[in-house]
Design an enzyme around this catalytic site. Sequence first.
Site, PDB file in Angstrom:
ATOM      1  N   CYS A  71      41.158  40.121  37.287  1.00 40.25           N
ATOM      2  CA  CYS A  71      41.758  40.696  38.485  1.00 40.25           C
ATOM      3  C   CYS A  71      43.217  41.089  38.213  1.00 40.25           C
ATOM      4  O   CYS A  71      43.474  42.079  37.540  1.00 40.25           O
ATOM      5  CB  CYS A  71      41.608  39.747  39.669  1.00 40.25           C
ATOM      6  SG  CYS A  71      41.880  40.539  41.272  1.00 40.25           S
TER       7      CYS A  71
ATOM      8  N   HIS B  79      36.297  37.617  39.460  1.00 39.01           N
ATOM      9  CA  HIS B  79      36.692  36.235  39.158  1.00 39.01           C
ATOM     10  C   HIS B  79      35.471  35.385  38.807  1.00 39.01           C
ATOM     11  O   HIS B  79      34.923  34.706  39.675  1.00 39.01           O
ATOM     12  CB  HIS B  79      37.363  35.598  40.377  1.00 39.01           C
ATOM     13  CG  HIS B  79      38.653  36.206  40.790  1.00 39.01           C
ATOM     14  ND1 HIS B  79      39.877  35.706  40.395  1.00 39.01           N
ATOM     15  CD2 HIS B  79      38.924  37.266  41.589  1.00 39.01           C
ATOM     16  CE1 HIS B  79      40.848  36.434  40.939  1.00 39.01           C
ATOM     17  NE2 HIS B  79      40.291  37.386  41.661  1.00 39.01           N
TER      18      HIS B  79
ATOM     19  N   GLU C 120      35.558  32.639  37.265  1.00 43.88           N
ATOM     20  CA  GLU C 120      35.973  31.234  37.319  1.00 43.88           C
ATOM     21  C   GLU C 120      35.724  30.597  38.678  1.00 43.88           C
ATOM     22  O   GLU C 120      35.771  29.368  38.812  1.00 43.88           O
ATOM     23  CB  GLU C 120      37.459  31.102  36.955  1.00 43.88           C
ATOM     24  CG  GLU C 120      38.449  31.553  38.007  1.00 43.88           C
ATOM     25  CD  GLU C 120      38.636  33.067  38.067  1.00 43.88           C
ATOM     26  OE1 GLU C 120      39.468  33.519  38.871  1.00 43.88           O
ATOM     27  OE2 GLU C 120      37.958  33.796  37.311  1.00 43.88           O
TER      28      GLU C 120
END
Length: 210
Positions: A84, A178, A180
């Site tokens: 991002c 994202h 994660e």
Amino acid sequence: MSTPGTPTVGVLALQGDVREHLAALTAAGTRPRPVRRPEELAGVDGLVIPGGESTTISKLAVAFGLMEPLRARVRAGLPVYGTCAGMIMVADKILDGREDQETVGGVDMIVRRNAFGRQNESFEAAVDMAGVEGGPVEGVFIRAPWVESVGARAEVLATYAGHAVAVRQGRVLATSFHPELTGDHRVHALFAAMVRAARGDDAGRIAHDR
């Protein structure tokens, strides 16, 4: 640099979702640690630049004396993964950025900030990503950029809604989304393999630089 064994991967810890990347990198078999100072950067085998606010990360990198060391290490071949805002940071050129906004660079691409909309327009979507086995990854898009164009040296790994959202150039990987935040660590495992390949570890040779 760390010694042979488990690679040490830093997470640029100036602003953004640092903790989530540290957890994902642990799950991917690396030894993660936060990076806030040039001397900490000097000791890592790879680096994640997390999501957050790209203008803030840029200003803090300058303020902490990290911008030039980051650029130097990328030029020297440090594996880097930007998510991002991190994708914006590794772009050679950005659109809709502030006039004084700096990037680390490393990928021959033009990235448009906040291209997928504002915070309240955030969404999740399945993304097919080259180099990641086992089916699509779940992409979390939060004020996400997209890639307007790439140069000859960059490879598009994934698209969504007609726009490139994952790109790799040599040892630099970038995603608009994202991973994660999902509990799926396959993209981080891909990056960990890139780090091992850069070190010459047997376990990373599947991810030789293109």
